[in-house]
Design an enzyme around this catalytic site. Structure first.
Site, PDB file in Angstrom:
ATOM      1  N   LYS A  53       0.846  -1.207   0.000  1.00 43.33           N
ATOM      2  CA  LYS A  53       0.000   0.000   0.000  1.00 43.33           C
ATOM      3  C   LYS A  53       0.882   1.257   0.000  1.00 43.33           C
ATOM      4  CE  LYS A  53      -3.789  -2.434   2.267  1.00 43.33           C
ATOM      5  NZ  LYS A  53      -4.582  -2.710   3.465  1.00 43.33           N
ATOM      6  N   GLN A  97      -4.323  -1.274   9.678  1.00 43.02           N
ATOM      7  CA  GLN A  97      -4.296  -2.630   9.106  1.00 43.02           C
ATOM      8  C   GLN A  97      -4.886  -3.633  10.099  1.00 43.02           C
ATOM      9  OE1 GLN A  97      -3.507  -3.299   5.950  1.00 43.02           O
ATOM     10  NE2 GLN A  97      -3.861  -5.485   6.168  1.00 43.02           N
ATOM     11  N   ASP A 120     -10.531   3.258   4.439  1.00 41.25           N
ATOM     12  CA  ASP A 120     -10.941   1.859   4.299  1.00 41.25           C
ATOM     13  C   ASP A 120     -12.460   1.705   4.281  1.00 41.25           C
ATOM     14  OD1 ASP A 120      -9.117  -0.190   3.936  1.00 41.25           O
ATOM     15  OD2 ASP A 120      -8.410  -0.114   6.012  1.00 41.25           O
TER      16      ASP A 120
HETATM   17  N1  GUN Z   1      -6.975  -6.756   6.489  1.00 37.39           N
HETATM   18  C1  GUN Z   1      -7.446  -7.528   5.491  1.00 37.39           C
HETATM   19  N2  GUN Z   1      -7.985  -6.763   4.522  1.00 37.39           N
HETATM   20  C2  GUN Z   1      -7.853  -5.491   4.925  1.00 37.39           C
HETATM   21  C3  GUN Z   1      -8.228  -4.241   4.341  1.00 37.39           C
HETATM   22  O1  GUN Z   1      -8.810  -4.132   3.250  1.00 37.39           O
HETATM   23  N3  GUN Z   1      -7.909  -3.144   5.065  1.00 37.39           N
HETATM   24  C4  GUN Z   1      -7.294  -3.226   6.274  1.00 37.39           C
HETATM   25  N4  GUN Z   1      -7.057  -2.105   6.918  1.00 37.39           N
HETATM   26  N5  GUN Z   1      -6.943  -4.362   6.833  1.00 37.39           N
HETATM   27  C5  GUN Z   1      -7.226  -5.480   6.160  1.00 37.39           C
END
Ligand code: GUN
Length: 285
Positions: A53, A97, A120
């Protein structure tokens, strides 16, 4: 039949190109979009995701503000950081995350991300808007799935969609997004889960199957209707390497189109996260 592979890698690259142009337009307004990424602990898979990311942020011109906290970080310290990021004008999007270490209350943390910086789309306020069909940003994986369907010219209006999995991150929001009265939606959606009596009975009548189960090879070829479109959200680390939730090779003989793993939904999730960040900067920057 040999299914067409839906190239998520290629479509995600296109979207990143579009995001980079929007970043250019923002810079003419004196705004550099910023995304704060918060990683708590050292889960290797989470580390890989967060690193990609951050790398992709740099590629499209988003400033990534990296926050790596130890696994033992007290919850209050994390909440304090989120408060600081919430009032930092250089930060337009915040991402925590998941999963978080067991001593941290995930619900509390997700609610501590201000909705106008929720890159998110996990804040209950934003998930509520997804349910209403009035959202500005949607969770990145479901947003990526919908965008893949649109860009691969897959008709969703009137289609029978079966979503396998009811997580807050994927299953629930994608179901809500696809049954809206809207472009790229208008589907009849069934959500299957661990208490579904006969998953195959549902998938066999689906025009579109979205597999978000979290078990390698859970969707097999005999479970599919000939010509079905299969979206594989699974990322399962197995002895044979990275596998989706679908037995892809066999499913390709039955389906008309399928997303590969890797190179399907995964890159789309990151592209949509970047797009969400820029959307928040455009709207609230
Ligand atoms: N863990 C698994 N998928 C995601 C996601 O799309 N965003 C975040 N922040 N954590 C995750």
């Amino acid at each position: 039949m040999t299914a067409k592979l839906i190239d998520g890698k290629q479509i995600a690259a296109e979207i990143r190109g579009e995001v980079a142009k929007r970043v250019g337009a923002l810079s003419e307004r004196g705004i550099t979009p910023g995304l704060a990424t918060v990683l708590v602990g050292d889960d290797p898979a989470s580390r890989v995701y967060v690193n990609s990311k951050r790398k992709m942020c740099a590629e499209v011109g988003i400033k990534a503000w990296d926050h790596d906290l130890e696994a033992s970080t007290p919850q209050d310290q994390l909440l304090q950081l989120l408060e600081e990021l919430g009032s930092d004008p250089a930060v337009h999007g915040i991402l925590v995350q998941l999963p978080l270490p067991a001593h941290i209350d995930e619900e509390l943390v997700l609610e501590a991300v201000p909705p106008h910086k929720d890159a998110d789309g996990f804040h209950p306020c934003n998930l509520g808007r997804v349910l209403q069909g009035t959202h500005l940003v949607a969770p990145a994986t479901p947003a990526g799935i919908q965008e893949l369907l649109i860009r691969a010219n897959i008709e969703t209006s009137g289609a029978e969609v079966v979503v396998a999995g009811r997580s807050n991150i994927v299953g629930k929001p994608i179901a809500a997004m696809l049954f809206q009265k809207a472009a790229g939606a208008n589907a009849t959606v069934t959500v299957c889960h661990t208490s579904t009596r006969d998953l195959a009975e549902h998938t066999k009548r689906a025009d579109i199957v979205i597999a978000a189960i979290g078990r390698a090879g859970a969707i097999t070829a005999p479970m599919l209707k000939p010509g079905a479109v299969v979206i594989d959200v699974g990322i399962n680390r197995t002895e044979d390497g990275l596998k989706g939730d679908v037995d892809t090779e066999a499913a390709m003989e039955v389906a008309s189109a399928i997303t590969p793993v890797p190179g399907g939904v995964g890159p789309m999730t990151i592209a949509m996260l970047l797009s969400n960040t820029v959307t928040l900067a455009e709207r609230f920057g």
